[in-house]
Structure formats: C-alpha cells, structure tokens
Design an enzyme around this catalytic site. Structure first.
Site, PDB file in Angstrom:
ATOM      1  N   LYS A 204       0.839  -1.210   0.000  1.00  0.00           N
ATOM      2  CA  LYS A 204       0.000   0.000   0.000  1.00  0.00           C
ATOM      3  C   LYS A 204       0.868   1.251   0.000  1.00  0.00           C
ATOM      4  O   LYS A 204       0.645   2.181  -0.774  1.00  0.00           O
ATOM      5  CB  LYS A 204      -0.938  -0.013   1.206  1.00  0.00           C
ATOM      6  N   GLU A 210      10.241  -5.685   3.690  1.00  0.00           N
ATOM      7  CA  GLU A 210      10.478  -6.980   3.057  1.00  0.00           C
ATOM      8  C   GLU A 210      10.053  -6.961   1.585  1.00  0.00           C
ATOM      9  O   GLU A 210      10.775  -7.447   0.703  1.00  0.00           O
ATOM     10  CB  GLU A 210       9.705  -8.083   3.796  1.00  0.00           C
ATOM     11  N   GLY A 265      -4.972  -5.422   5.663  1.00  0.00           N
ATOM     12  CA  GLY A 265      -4.221  -6.344   4.814  1.00  0.00           C
ATOM     13  C   GLY A 265      -4.775  -7.747   4.795  1.00  0.00           C
ATOM     14  O   GLY A 265      -4.887  -8.379   3.746  1.00  0.00           O
ATOM     15  N   ARG A 266      -5.163  -8.265   5.967  1.00  0.00           N
ATOM     16  CA  ARG A 266      -5.645  -9.644   6.031  1.00  0.00           C
ATOM     17  C   ARG A 266      -7.073  -9.792   5.517  1.00  0.00           C
ATOM     18  O   ARG A 266      -7.591 -10.901   5.447  1.00  0.00           O
ATOM     19  CB  ARG A 266      -5.505 -10.177   7.454  1.00  0.00           C
ATOM     20  N   GLU A 351      -3.780 -12.715  14.064  1.00  0.00           N
ATOM     21  CA  GLU A 351      -3.408 -11.301  14.020  1.00  0.00           C
ATOM     22  C   GLU A 351      -4.593 -10.439  14.436  1.00  0.00           C
ATOM     23  O   GLU A 351      -4.410  -9.364  15.011  1.00  0.00           O
ATOM     24  CB  GLU A 351      -2.920 -10.910  12.624  1.00  0.00           C
ATOM     25  N   HIS A 382      -2.121 -38.988   9.154  1.00  0.00           N
ATOM     26  CA  HIS A 382      -0.891 -39.759   9.330  1.00  0.00           C
ATOM     27  C   HIS A 382       0.208 -38.912   9.967  1.00  0.00           C
ATOM     28  O   HIS A 382       1.387 -39.255   9.873  1.00  0.00           O
ATOM     29  CB  HIS A 382      -0.445 -40.324   7.985  1.00  0.00           C
ATOM     30  N   LYS A 502       9.700  -5.148  14.010  1.00  0.00           N
ATOM     31  CA  LYS A 502      10.120  -4.437  12.793  1.00  0.00           C
ATOM     32  C   LYS A 502      11.045  -3.271  13.131  1.00  0.00           C
ATOM     33  O   LYS A 502      12.059  -3.048  12.464  1.00  0.00           O
ATOM     34  CB  LYS A 502       8.897  -3.921  12.039  1.00  0.00           C
TER      35      LYS A 502
END
Length: 536
Positions: A204, A210, A265-266, A351, A382, A502
């Site tokens: 944004k 990152e 964001g999510r 979050e 399994h 961060k």
C-alpha cells in the site's frame, strides 16, 4: 464491558463448573440432534451437532452474543462506522464485494463506485495479459506472473490461487515471493525468462521493508537480463496508493491499482491485492469469487443469530476456549486445493484476535485468540491426528469437505469424504474399554486401543470448490473472527504486536554490517557478534 462481566458469561462459567455433558449422552438424549444442530447459508452447510453444546449452553451463548451487542456492532461494521478505534478507521472490506448498484458510505460518501472503477481497470489489464495483447519489453507475451508481497498481500492471493488452480489459465504460471530470505526469490525466478515475466509489487505504501527489498532485487534481476531501464514499465505493475514511489521505481502509474485505508491487509484479497488471482481465473471468475463473499456478507447481516453461520461458529469457539479450556483450533480441509487455507486463517484469526487488552485499554482476564493450525486431510491423519484422538489436550476441529471433486477419479472422492465423516464420528464418540474388549482385543492392549471421544468438531460442507464457494468460505471465517472479537471486547482490526520487532530489526540490520559494539542486551549483542564472525 469486559466479556466476563456479562451475566450470560457468568452463567456459562457456572454451568461448565457444574455439568459434564458428553456427546454420547447428548446424542442419546436427542435422537434428532444431528438434524437440529445444523444451519446453512451462501452455499455452505454447517453441522455443529458434534460440539459439546446442551440446549441450555446454546441458549446462554446466544444471550451472550446479544449482551455483547454483536448485532449492533455488526450494523456499525456494515455502516462504515469507525470501529477500528485505535487507528481511527472504518472497516469496510464488505464494500469490496458489494454489487455495483449498492450504496456503502463512509462519512456520507458512497465508496462503491470507486471500488468498481478499480475492478474495471483490473479486469481490462487482466484481459490484456491473458489474451497476449500486453507484451513484454521484447515483444514476447507474458508467461509467468510473480506476486511480491507479505502478510495479507501474499497469504490471501497465494491461498486463493492454489485453491482455484483448477480454474486458472494454464498458459500462465504463478509464483509468490514473500520472505525476505533471498532463497525465496532466487528459487521462484530460477527457471523464468525476464522477457516473459510480469511482477506485481503489492504494498500500500510502497515502503514495506520486506516487499520492497524483494522488489528491488526483482528489478535488478530483470535489468540484468534486459539491460534497459525502460523495460521496467512493461514488466512491473503496482498494487499501491503511493504514486510518487511507484513512479520513482519505474512503474507507469496507469498500471497502479489502489485500495483504501479501510481495507486491512488480512481482509484485502477481494481488493486489488487479488490482481494475481484475477489474472489466473479471469475477471468473470474473480467476480464470482466476490459474489460468494457478498452472499455470505448478506447471510451474516440478515440471518437470525440462531441460524447465522459465523455467529454459531464464533459461539462454539468461545465455549470451547473460554469454558472447556481448549487453546487451539485445528482447521482440516479435505481438499488438496485448500492446503494453504489453515495458514491463511492463522493471520486472519491470530493477528486479529491475538490481543490482551480491551478496546478501552484494560487488560483482559480471559483467553482470546485461539492458536490456529491444520493441514489438508488425509495427510494430517498420518501426522497429528493421534494427538487429537488420544492426547491429553482438547483440540476442537473444523472439518471442511465437498460433495464433488474437481478431478473425477474413481473412488477418490468417496474415500476422502468417508474419512471426513469417520474422523468426526470417532472424535465425538470414541470407543470405550468395554467396546474394545468385546471386539476381541487382549486385555493388555485394551487401554491402548480405548478412545475417550467427547472431542468437539464442526463440519462445513459445500457441493463443490468454486470461486463462489471459496469467497463465501473466506467471508464466513472473517465474520466469525469479528464476532469473537466483539464478545471478547477487543479490536480485531489493528496489529500493533507486529510493530516492535520491525522497529528493532531496522536498528539491528546496519549493525550486522558494521564493526562497532552493538547496544542491546547481552544475548542479542552476542548473537550479532557471532553472525559477524561467521559471515566473514
């Protein structure tokens, strides 16, 4: 008001302390339980009969939702009110999937036309790429799309792409880079041709550390193959709102697709963040995806609490976590296409609701935010199902399945779904020592082959995995998380907990390159010094 101050919460606590309901007893007492404790909406069926809910508990949970003002808070969400109080923002991801003629206002302004304008631009761009009209710098058509993002700018698009891969354009390959670990980028582009790659940079602000580190690496990689700075504008587009930084990078701002600060964001996969998904499944497929989300939005908004899928899932989670002592939730999709869905839900849920203070800043005195984990069935059977069935922890489960497979291979779907139904039955009812002994098992093995049962689960079923049913499934869990956050009295829409790391990382990064003494605690200082030595 804090959650545990509601009268219904206190009554639930008393009930949990004085009653020991078992699923065997609940089903024996009510032969119609499996038909009664189910609800449907937006193409999904929820069977919650295998949750440890008596009629009294269910009634108290519904009363708790009303005392916590879930209905009023829901109206505020859809009405564009500033419910994200700590960031002074509305939370209106529902507007991303509203019909073109809908009216959704923030501060008296209808945001839907702006949303539709971005969708139209995305559709035109997707059509140009998919048809071959959009060409790379050397005139070759695009063959690979690389989405560069992190968090919601990655988890949503990659999950949805993998989930809907059966509907994707197979002339294009799709790759997703999120980790700042250089190995992620290096492996994703190893076999790609710079002449035929399109990069989507999703940030944004266009400053996410990152994402922009990976984007600058991608830019160098492209220019290393093509040599001309002007090539950047043919091989990069941006999902951003920072036109100045986008243009500085070399991207034509005509190829910048924006979204808004009222989209977290999510919650953003239905926005321009989903551009890679639209490129994969086409504009019509993406519209169907949004339509499924909207259909679940309407179900959540209009269905009575007693029949409301997100509300019922939220309330069973509250009961399991706050009154039965469960700490986690296993999400178990019986579809290989949905193998990334548990990872997507980890951000959506943890979050959102991994908070320890209320909206008013008080410390909570109860558990919030379950640990969400899982894997596609039948692989998980399994791996970790042993612990769920016979371990010492109570782990509620969400099973997700479909009536039809997207690949019609004889016997496979029947066997897959037989496992869904068998696992939920085994968890609910187990096998007593007497039943084990009656089956002929030697006495010395009876204890080992006894299953306690009484392990709660819900089952979600749809006819088929389609763009529409996936959209509805995502919205279902979005609203479930919202309802739980409302009852706990926390803000599900900020994420201050990710900030401190961060900030410290930006301080430490230059110290790793330097030689002066670092200024941290003795452990961190020693770790930095070790890294410098070993790197050298």
């Amino acid at each position: 008001m804090k959650a545990d101050q509601h009268p219904a919460w206190q009554a639930l606590r008393t009930y949990a302390e004085t009653h020991q309901d078992t699923l065997r007893h609940l089903f024996a007492a009510d032969p119609e339980r499996g038909q009664r404790l189910r609800a449907g909406g937006a193409g999904w069926l929820l069977d919650y009969s295998k949750q440890r809910l008596s009629g009294e508990v269910l009634g108290l949970l519904l009363e708790l939702a009303r005392q916590a003002q879930v209905e009023q808070r829901r109206a505020a969400l859809f009405g564009g009110e500033t419910i994200n109080a700590t960031e002074q923002r509305a939370v209106l991801h529902t507007a991303l999937r509203a019909p073109a003629d809908a009216v959704t206002e923030i501060g008296g302004e209808n945001v839907v036309p702006e949303v539709q304008e971005v969708l139209a631009r995305m559709a035109a761009f997707s059509k140009a790429v998919r048809s071959g009209e959009w060409r790379g710098y050397t005139g070759k058509r695009i063959e690979a799309v690389v989405n560069i993002g992190i968090g919601g700018s990655d988890l949503g698009p990659v999950m949805a792409y993998e989930a809907l891969k059966a509907y994707s354009d197979r002339q294009l390959t799709f790759h997703f880079v999120s980790n700042v670990d250089g190995n992620d980028f290096a492996e994703k582009v190893r076999d790609l041709n710079p002449e035929t790659v399109l990069f989507i940079v999703a940030s944004k602000t266009f400053t996410t550390l990152e994402t922009m580190t990976n984007a600058q690496t991608a830019r160098r990689w492209l220019l290393g193959g093509l040599g001309d700075e002007s090539a950047v504008s043919r091989h990069f587009v941006a999902v951003s709102t920072n036109a100045a930084e986008v243009e500085k990078f070399g991207i034509d701002t005509q190829n910048m697709f924006g979204f808004w600060d009222w989209v977290g964001g999510r919650y953003s996969v239905g926005s321009a963040i989903g551009l890679s998904l639209m490129l994969a499944i086409g504009a019509e497929g993406f519209r169907e995806f949004l339509a499924g989300m909207h259909e679940m939005d309407q179900h959540f908004l209009e269905a009575p609490l007693e029949e409301n899928l997100p509300v019922l899932m939220a309330l069973t989670g509250i009961w399991n976590q706050n009154f039965l002592g469960a700490e986690s939730l296993a999400v178990l999709p019986y579809s290989e296409y949905l193998r990334l869905f548990p990872a997507y839900l980890q951000q959506l849920d943890m979050e959102s609701n991994g908070k320890s203070v209320t909206l008013s800043g008080e410390a909570v005195s109860y558990s919030t935010g379950p640990i969400v984990w899982g894997q596609a069935g039948t692989n998980g059977q399994h791996a970790f199902y042993q612990l769920i069935h016979q371990g010492t922890r109570l782990i509620p489960c969400d099973f997700i399945g479909f009536a039809r497979s997207l690949n019609d291979l004889p016997l496979h779907q029947d066997l897959l779904m037989a496992n869904v139904f068998a696992q939920s039955e085994a968890l609910a009812f187990g096998r007593t020592a007497e039943e084990v002994r009656d089956s002929g098992v030697p006495d010395e093995l009876v204890a080992h082959k006894t299953f306690p049962g009484n392990r709660p689960s819900s089952t979600l079923l749809a006819r088929e995995l389609t763009p529409r049913s996936l959209g509805a499934l995502i919205a279902l869990y979005e609203h479930k998380v919202f309802v739980q956050g409302t009852i706990w009295g926390i803000n599900s829409f900020d994420q201050w907990g990710v900030e401190l790391g961060k900030v410290l990382a930006q301080k430490i990064a230059p110290e790793l390159e330097g030689s002066g003494a670092p200024h941290h605690d003795s452990s961190t200082n020693a770790l930095i010094e070790w890294y410098r030595r070993e790197k050298a």
